[in-house]
Design a protein around this motif. Structure first.
Motif, PDB file in Angstrom:
ATOM      1  N   LYS A 169       0.864  -1.190   0.000  1.00  0.00           N
ATOM      2  CA  LYS A 169       0.000   0.000   0.000  1.00  0.00           C
ATOM      3  C   LYS A 169       0.893   1.228   0.000  1.00  0.00           C
ATOM      4  O   LYS A 169       1.601   1.502   0.981  1.00  0.00           O
ATOM      5  N   GLU A 198      -7.393  -2.249   0.606  1.00  0.00           N
ATOM      6  CA  GLU A 198      -8.450  -1.266   0.874  1.00  0.00           C
ATOM      7  C   GLU A 198      -7.900  -0.071   1.629  1.00  0.00           C
ATOM      8  O   GLU A 198      -6.929  -0.185   2.367  1.00  0.00           O
ATOM      9  N   GLU A 232      -9.279   3.594   3.916  1.00  0.00           N
ATOM     10  CA  GLU A 232     -10.430   4.168   4.615  1.00  0.00           C
ATOM     11  C   GLU A 232     -10.481   5.662   4.303  1.00  0.00           C
ATOM     12  O   GLU A 232      -9.536   6.409   4.586  1.00  0.00           O
ATOM     13  N   ARG A 239     -15.002   2.570   3.050  1.00  0.00           N
ATOM     14  CA  ARG A 239     -13.791   1.921   2.547  1.00  0.00           C
ATOM     15  C   ARG A 239     -13.904   1.684   1.061  1.00  0.00           C
ATOM     16  O   ARG A 239     -14.977   1.324   0.576  1.00  0.00           O
ATOM     17  N   VAL A 240     -12.788   1.872   0.383  1.00  0.00           N
ATOM     18  CA  VAL A 240     -12.765   1.638  -1.065  1.00  0.00           C
ATOM     19  C   VAL A 240     -11.473   0.911  -1.389  1.00  0.00           C
ATOM     20  O   VAL A 240     -10.532   0.898  -0.589  1.00  0.00           O
ATOM     21  N   PRO A 241     -11.408   0.285  -2.569  1.00  0.00           N
ATOM     22  CA  PRO A 241     -10.144  -0.349  -2.961  1.00  0.00           C
ATOM     23  C   PRO A 241      -9.026   0.691  -3.084  1.00  0.00           C
ATOM     24  O   PRO A 241      -9.281   1.846  -3.450  1.00  0.00           O
TER      25      PRO A 241
END
Lengths: 326, 326
Positions: A2, B206, B208, B221-223
């Motif tokens: 990430k 993911e 936030e 939450r999204v990818p």
């Protein structure tokens, strides 16, 4: 993985665009970051560079009283000679240029090649090799250059700003390196955008002693211990190589993802050990300055000060990452 | 949990010892951090505080041109009224004290109680509530106070340094808050030393949106997406609440463990969006300033400047975390 990036192959370019947008006193072109007011006629110019991923080193140290230009390579990859030549020519004000080179094989080769190829500019070089952890490493013959780079750039930069000639700026830069020692400890690996996974495996509950700033191996792994014990290991390694005495400049440095609250916990232990040796932390810096992407951990760099070095450390500086006194 | 600490219950104490050792211009006693030269006769004094874990906020902003004192609570826990009373009395120079309070229920209550109980000191308060992500949250009635706290402390601090009276310093502090908006996005949770495990679960892949600085939930939450898209979400939320126009002060803030190279990638996207709206980033700051322990992610805070606020932002400041102009 990430990361706040657009794509693995555009990280350096995108970050440099951000740097340029945030700092109007800098110019960024062709992978060279230089002072907007360069060249400064009659002033010795300082050029450094190396792989990206160590921010704010080096581009964050370009500005009044420090570097005149920086050459950022790709992540953990040396800048190419053309970049270094370009930077050297862009900032030479007729008084010559000092190359500040961290001791990694690629950096040393490419800065040497640039110094040979650049035309009509007097170039001197100083090699930074302050890390006492290992003698040779994955990317290094001899000791690695780490936190002392910041000290060399700041102190030599101040001397150049005062108008000292190239030989004198180079001499003091070398002196700062000779008076400095570092040791680093990693809690986690780093992850390069290109690889997308940690550079090495460091199990939960273990730390790596003597880590480098590219995730290259250190001396050994030990169980995670209280900060006091980890700092004692780092300081013993430094003290064993260059005894702690008199006035010291101390950098407690985060590896890129180390929260400041933890670095102050580390600093308290460093200061107690220094005091216990009868020495004194005369000047200090606490923060993430010479980093390894998203690695968690810390390094300590110590430099034995004298009156001249203290004066030069205190001199005004105005860069993205270090600013004081103006 | 891997942290550079001695013990979970001594982190705040140990970090404050490090802060005191590193910064001789500060004094630390009884959980109050204040300027060594306080009280300054005739100068309005600024006091802020809140839970620890947001470093350098607030103690890192104590010094000339910014705060006179900070009251650090335990990790993510409000300071107690006694601390605030102590700080208020320690720095009052006879011109009154401004309390700068982030809008969290505990902070609000304890600062109110301290303001009522403190004797012989004129106190004014300003509430910071700049976060547009959620209306109420786990610890908040109304909007949360986040990045704008830094702007309020810097700008009001400069005005106090100029000798403005309490009512005027309070008025401008409120104006800065009213002109400021923030939005944050987390890539990872944070881990408090006491809990020893992440505050919330955020699956790989993911992020936030609208996260708070204590790991309290955001909007959704999204990818994980490219930085460009994440920044667009944050800026749309801000712009929807306070249109981006004219000259802006922009903070691109890391959540504590965000590498600087990523924050510059974010800044480039923020600046492009601002420019696309016909506005201008007139002043900016990029770094980990208002943090959430070891969280990875970023927030953007935007303040609409005018000539006075710009002058006050530019005024000299000398604190551990912000230094310029002297």
């Amino acid at each position: 993985m990430k990361k706040l990036i657009n794509a693995a192959d555009s990280v350096v370019e995108d970050a440099l665009a951000g740097l340029a947008a945030a700092h109007p006193a800098l110019r960024v072109r062709n992978r060279v970051v230089h002072r907007a007011d360069a060249p400064r006629p009659g002033k010795v110019a300082l050029v450094s560079g190396g792989g990206s991923g160590h921010e704010p080193l080096h581009a964050g140290f370009v500005g009044h009283g420090m570097l005149d230009a920086a050459c950022p390579g790709e992540i953990f990859t040396s800048p190419v000679p053309d970049q270094i030549i370009d930077a050297t020519q862009a900032v030479d004000g007729g008084a010559g240029v000092l190359h500040i080179v961290k001791n990694y094989t690629g950096d040393v080769l490419n800065f040497e090649m640039a110094a040979e190829l650049v035309e009509d500019v007097e170039v001197a070089s100083v090699l930074v090799d302050d890390d006492v952890a290992v003698q040779d490493s994955l990317y290094t013959a001899g000791r690695r250059g780490t936190g002392a780079t910041l000290f060399v750039e700041k102190i030599a930069g101040a001397l150049a700003e005062e108008g000292a000639p190239l030989a004198e700026v180079a001499r003091v830069a070398r002196e700062v390196n000779e008076r400095s020692r570092s040791f680093g400890i990693a809690l986690t690996s780093c992850t390069t955008p290109a690889a997308g996974r940690p550079t090495f495996d460091l199990p939960p509950g273990e730390v790596e002693l003597g880590i480098g700033i590219h995730g290259e191996p250190g001396r050994t792994r030990v169980p995670l211990a209280p900060a006091r014990e980890l700092v004692a290991v780092a300081m013993a390694a430094i003290h064993g190589d260059l005894p702690l005495r008199d006035d010291l400049l101390v950098l407690v440095n985060g590896m890129g993802a180390t929260p400041l609250i933890e670095l102050y916990v580390v600093f308290a232990e460093v200061e107690a050990i220094v005091r216990g040796k009868g020495a004194r932390v005369a000047r200090s810096l606490v923060g993430n300055y010479v980093t390894s992407l998203d690695m968690q951990g810390f390094s300590v760099t110590v430099c034995r000060l004298d009156a001249t070095l203290t004066r030069l450390w205190d001199a005004p500086v105005e860069t993205p990452a270090l600013r004081w006194g103006r």
